[in-house]
Design a protein around this motif. Structure first.
Motif, PDB file in Angstrom:
ATOM      1  N   LEU A  49       0.675  -1.205  -0.203  1.00 35.57           N
ATOM      2  CA  LEU A  49      -0.039   0.071  -0.134  1.00 35.57           C
ATOM      3  C   LEU A  49       0.815   1.188  -0.131  1.00 35.57           C
ATOM      4  O   LEU A  49       1.953   1.353   0.863  1.00 35.57           O
ATOM      5  CB  LEU A  49      -0.879   0.002   1.233  1.00 35.57           C
ATOM      6  N   PRO A  50       0.696   2.163  -0.600  1.00 33.70           N
ATOM      7  CA  PRO A  50       1.432   3.565  -0.849  1.00 33.70           C
ATOM      8  C   PRO A  50       1.379   4.050   0.349  1.00 33.70           C
ATOM      9  O   PRO A  50       0.266   4.353   1.010  1.00 33.70           O
ATOM     10  CB  PRO A  50       0.959   4.317  -1.973  1.00 33.70           C
ATOM     11  N   ASP A  51       2.698   4.539   0.911  1.00 29.04           N
ATOM     12  CA  ASP A  51       2.835   5.352   2.104  1.00 29.04           C
ATOM     13  C   ASP A  51       2.069   6.698   1.805  1.00 29.04           C
ATOM     14  O   ASP A  51       1.479   7.192   2.949  1.00 29.04           O
ATOM     15  CB  ASP A  51       4.163   5.434   2.328  1.00 29.04           C
ATOM     16  N   GLU A  52       1.869   7.252   0.742  1.00 30.79           N
ATOM     17  CA  GLU A  52       1.299   8.424   0.729  1.00 30.79           C
ATOM     18  C   GLU A  52      -0.046   8.327   0.991  1.00 30.79           C
ATOM     19  O   GLU A  52      -0.847   9.335   1.595  1.00 30.79           O
ATOM     20  CB  GLU A  52       1.558   9.001  -0.827  1.00 30.79           C
ATOM     21  N   LEU A  53      -0.658   7.192   0.651  1.00 27.38           N
ATOM     22  CA  LEU A  53      -2.082   6.965   1.001  1.00 27.38           C
ATOM     23  C   LEU A  53      -2.469   6.924   2.506  1.00 27.38           C
ATOM     24  O   LEU A  53      -3.283   7.850   3.015  1.00 27.38           O
ATOM     25  CB  LEU A  53      -2.660   5.710   0.330  1.00 27.38           C
ATOM     26  N   ILE A  54      -1.587   6.543   3.350  1.00 29.71           N
ATOM     27  CA  ILE A  54      -1.575   6.480   4.729  1.00 29.71           C
ATOM     28  C   ILE A  54      -1.121   7.778   5.328  1.00 29.71           C
ATOM     29  O   ILE A  54      -2.131   8.304   6.006  1.00 29.71           O
ATOM     30  CB  ILE A  54      -0.464   5.576   5.285  1.00 29.71           C
ATOM     31  N   GLU A  55      -0.340   8.676   4.615  1.00 33.13           N
ATOM     32  CA  GLU A  55       0.042   9.932   5.087  1.00 33.13           C
ATOM     33  C   GLU A  55      -1.073  11.008   4.792  1.00 33.13           C
ATOM     34  O   GLU A  55      -1.411  11.701   5.699  1.00 33.13           O
ATOM     35  CB  GLU A  55       1.314  10.438   4.357  1.00 33.13           C
ATOM     36  N   ALA A  56      -2.008  10.741   3.698  1.00 29.89           N
ATOM     37  CA  ALA A  56      -2.822  11.802   3.313  1.00 29.89           C
ATOM     38  C   ALA A  56      -4.036  11.498   4.365  1.00 29.89           C
ATOM     39  O   ALA A  56      -4.502  12.375   4.499  1.00 29.89           O
ATOM     40  CB  ALA A  56      -3.278  11.237   2.051  1.00 29.89           C
ATOM     41  N   ALA A  57      -4.375  10.317   4.594  1.00 35.77           N
ATOM     42  CA  ALA A  57      -5.233   9.913   5.731  1.00 35.77           C
ATOM     43  C   ALA A  57      -5.196  10.449   6.998  1.00 35.77           C
ATOM     44  O   ALA A  57      -5.881  11.004   7.626  1.00 35.77           O
ATOM     45  CB  ALA A  57      -5.468   8.492   5.857  1.00 35.77           C
ATOM     46  N   VAL A  58      -3.782  10.693   7.508  1.00 28.78           N
ATOM     47  CA  VAL A  58      -3.479  11.077   8.583  1.00 28.78           C
ATOM     48  C   VAL A  58      -3.463  12.495   8.619  1.00 28.78           C
ATOM     49  O   VAL A  58      -4.172  13.398   9.502  1.00 28.78           O
ATOM     50  CB  VAL A  58      -1.973  10.790   8.935  1.00 28.78           C
ATOM     51  N   VAL A  59      -3.349  13.104   7.506  1.00 28.30           N
ATOM     52  CA  VAL A  59      -3.239  14.602   7.371  1.00 28.30           C
ATOM     53  C   VAL A  59      -4.797  15.114   7.465  1.00 28.30           C
ATOM     54  O   VAL A  59      -5.265  16.142   8.034  1.00 28.30           O
ATOM     55  CB  VAL A  59      -2.792  15.092   5.967  1.00 28.30           C
ATOM     56  N   ASP A  60      -5.785  14.171   6.878  1.00 24.52           N
ATOM     57  CA  ASP A  60      -7.128  14.556   6.984  1.00 24.52           C
ATOM     58  C   ASP A  60      -7.736  14.148   8.249  1.00 24.52           C
ATOM     59  O   ASP A  60      -9.020  14.349   8.403  1.00 24.52           O
ATOM     60  CB  ASP A  60      -7.939  13.536   5.990  1.00 24.52           C
ATOM     61  N   GLY A  61      -7.001  13.889   9.307  1.00 21.72           N
ATOM     62  CA  GLY A  61      -7.487  13.715  10.621  1.00 21.72           C
ATOM     63  C   GLY A  61      -7.708  12.201  11.083  1.00 21.72           C
ATOM     64  O   GLY A  61      -8.272  11.999  12.140  1.00 21.72           O
ATOM     65  N   PHE A  62      -7.480  11.200  10.207  1.00 16.12           N
ATOM     66  CA  PHE A  62      -7.736   9.837  10.502  1.00 16.12           C
ATOM     67  C   PHE A  62      -6.579   9.339  11.445  1.00 16.12           C
ATOM     68  O   PHE A  62      -5.616   9.493  11.193  1.00 16.12           O
ATOM     69  CB  PHE A  62      -7.671   9.052   9.034  1.00 16.12           C
TER      70      PHE A  62
ATOM     71  N   PHE B 283      -6.664   1.797   9.175  1.00 19.71           N
ATOM     72  CA  PHE B 283      -6.869   0.437   9.283  1.00 19.71           C
ATOM     73  C   PHE B 283      -8.188  -0.246   8.910  1.00 19.71           C
ATOM     74  O   PHE B 283      -8.470  -1.002   7.997  1.00 19.71           O
ATOM     75  CB  PHE B 283      -6.298  -0.405  10.542  1.00 19.71           C
ATOM     76  N   GLN B 284      -9.197   0.295   9.591  1.00 19.37           N
ATOM     77  CA  GLN B 284     -10.486  -0.124   9.196  1.00 19.37           C
ATOM     78  C   GLN B 284     -11.194   0.268   8.050  1.00 19.37           C
ATOM     79  O   GLN B 284     -11.922  -0.575   7.066  1.00 19.37           O
ATOM     80  CB  GLN B 284     -11.435   0.368  10.404  1.00 19.37           C
ATOM     81  N   ARG B 285     -10.991   1.614   7.487  1.00 19.81           N
ATOM     82  CA  ARG B 285     -11.601   2.224   6.599  1.00 19.81           C
ATOM     83  C   ARG B 285     -10.911   1.954   5.152  1.00 19.81           C
ATOM     84  O   ARG B 285     -11.549   2.228   4.260  1.00 19.81           O
ATOM     85  CB  ARG B 285     -11.842   3.924   6.743  1.00 19.81           C
ATOM     86  N   ILE B 286      -9.346   1.955   5.360  1.00 16.74           N
ATOM     87  CA  ILE B 286      -8.628   1.920   3.927  1.00 16.74           C
ATOM     88  C   ILE B 286      -7.944   0.739   3.903  1.00 16.74           C
ATOM     89  O   ILE B 286      -8.196   0.075   2.873  1.00 16.74           O
ATOM     90  CB  ILE B 286      -7.537   3.191   4.031  1.00 16.74           C
ATOM     91  N   ALA B 287      -7.282   0.400   4.947  1.00 14.81           N
ATOM     92  CA  ALA B 287      -6.142  -0.912   4.704  1.00 14.81           C
ATOM     93  C   ALA B 287      -6.866  -2.172   4.486  1.00 14.81           C
ATOM     94  O   ALA B 287      -6.857  -2.836   3.556  1.00 14.81           O
ATOM     95  CB  ALA B 287      -5.273  -0.994   5.796  1.00 14.81           C
ATOM     96  N   LEU B 288      -8.101  -2.390   5.237  1.00 15.28           N
ATOM     97  CA  LEU B 288      -8.873  -3.731   5.332  1.00 15.28           C
ATOM     98  C   LEU B 288      -9.586  -3.612   3.898  1.00 15.28           C
ATOM     99  O   LEU B 288      -9.426  -4.888   3.509  1.00 15.28           O
ATOM    100  CB  LEU B 288      -9.992  -3.741   6.300  1.00 15.28           C
ATOM    101  N   PRO B 289     -10.315  -2.725   3.486  1.00 15.27           N
ATOM    102  CA  PRO B 289     -10.917  -3.085   2.129  1.00 15.27           C
ATOM    103  C   PRO B 289     -10.060  -3.247   1.098  1.00 15.27           C
ATOM    104  O   PRO B 289     -10.377  -4.113   0.099  1.00 15.27           O
ATOM    105  CB  PRO B 289     -11.629  -1.588   1.877  1.00 15.27           C
ATOM    106  N   LEU B 290      -8.780  -2.518   1.188  1.00 15.55           N
ATOM    107  CA  LEU B 290      -8.003  -3.118  -0.045  1.00 15.55           C
ATOM    108  C   LEU B 290      -7.069  -4.232   0.054  1.00 15.55           C
ATOM    109  O   LEU B 290      -6.475  -4.739  -0.833  1.00 15.55           O
ATOM    110  CB  LEU B 290      -6.719  -1.752   0.158  1.00 15.55           C
ATOM    111  N   ALA B 291      -7.196  -4.971   1.301  1.00 15.87           N
ATOM    112  CA  ALA B 291      -6.626  -6.089   1.479  1.00 15.87           C
ATOM    113  C   ALA B 291      -7.615  -7.544   1.238  1.00 15.87           C
ATOM    114  O   ALA B 291      -7.145  -8.384   1.651  1.00 15.87           O
ATOM    115  CB  ALA B 291      -6.112  -6.097   2.847  1.00 15.87           C
TER     116      ALA B 291
END
Length: 266
Positions: free
Chosen positions: A155-168, A174-182
């Motif tokens: 999974l791209p680190d940029e995707l995780i970083e963007a979610a953190v910036v958005d307040g996640f 893990f629940q909303r992004i990582a699991l559906p993609l996995a």
């Protein structure tokens, strides 16, 4: 057709015959009586009647399904959370911990089954579902964690970083992004662990000693160990036992291959 293609086709055909012949033997002899089996001709439903009269086949199938479902649920909860932590959180000691998980994959079952039995016996967990489920979960978690770790690393680190910036927070990521993609990796874990647990005999034989809690493989082993064994009944039971694993594999075959390829290739 060139010689290479003909040779490859011939080798695959021979391999298919070798692999499918035991299943044909099982299917053919499941529909015979003991006398017909000895004579090598004729068909009947006597073997099936003997099977259902001898062991509670439906109850044992339900037991197998229960053990598989709970064990796989535990494996998924642990492996997905641990895999995400190993892949994306970068905590201190993560490399050592992941190495220990990978090393656990190399330990043969036969070398740890007796210590497991002694430990669970001390906790009064032998002879019921709980002991078998815990052992299956412990055996399946290392590979599942390794697979999920390699998948989440893709999974791209940029995707995780963007979610953190958005307040996640990481839990929501893990629940909303990582699991559906996995999902491909999760399906791979489910299929592989289902086949492994469903077809296992050793763990069930040691930890499911209560006749009412036997799985289908343990029930067939008890049937084969009787003083008089009906081969057609045993073949019928083996056919019933093999069908769920075959159906699960054929149903999720493409997703299984996709999950293994994507997970191991990243």
């Amino acid at each position: 057709m060139n010689v290479r293609r003909v040779s490859l086709f011939t080798a695959m055909a021979v391999l298919a015959v070798v692999m499918l012949y035991p299943f044909w033997f099982m299917l053919d002899n499941a529909f015979r009586s003991a006398t017909q089996f000895e004579q090598g001709g004729g068909h009947s439903l006597e073997g099936w009647r003997t099977l259902f009269d001898t062991i509670p086949i439906l109850r044992q199938l339900a037991n197998s399904l229960l053990v598989c479902a709970v064990s796989i649920a535990i494996i998924l909860v642990i492996s997905t959370t641990a895999g995400f932590a190993f892949a994306k959180l970068g905590f201190r000691g993560s490399t050592v911990a992941l190495t220990a998980v990978i090393a656990a994959m190399m330990v043969p079952l036969q070398s740890i089954i007796l210590p497991e039995y002694v430990n669970l016996s001390g906790l009064h967990l032998v002879g019921n579902y709980t002991g078998a489920i815990l052992v299956y979960a412990a055996l399946g978690t290392p590979f599942a964690t390794f697979l999920m770790t390699t998948y989440f690393r893709g999974l791209p680190d940029e995707l995780i970083e963007a979610a953190v910036v958005d307040g996640f927070g990481y839990i929501r990521i893990f629940q909303r992004i990582a699991l559906p993609l996995a999902k491909p990796a999760i399906v791979t874990v489910i299929v592989l662990q289902f086949i492994q647990i469903w077809c296992d005999l050793l763990v069930g034989l040691l930890f499911l000693q209560d006749p009412s809690q036997r799985t289908i493989t343990v029930g067939l082993a008890a049937l084969a160990a009787g003083r008089t064994t009906s081969i057609p009944a045993l073949m019928a039971g083996s056919l019933v036992s093999s069908v769920p694993a075959i159906v699960v594999y054929l149903t999720f075959q493409r997703r299984l291959i996709s999950g293994l390829t994507l997970g191991m290739g990243k």
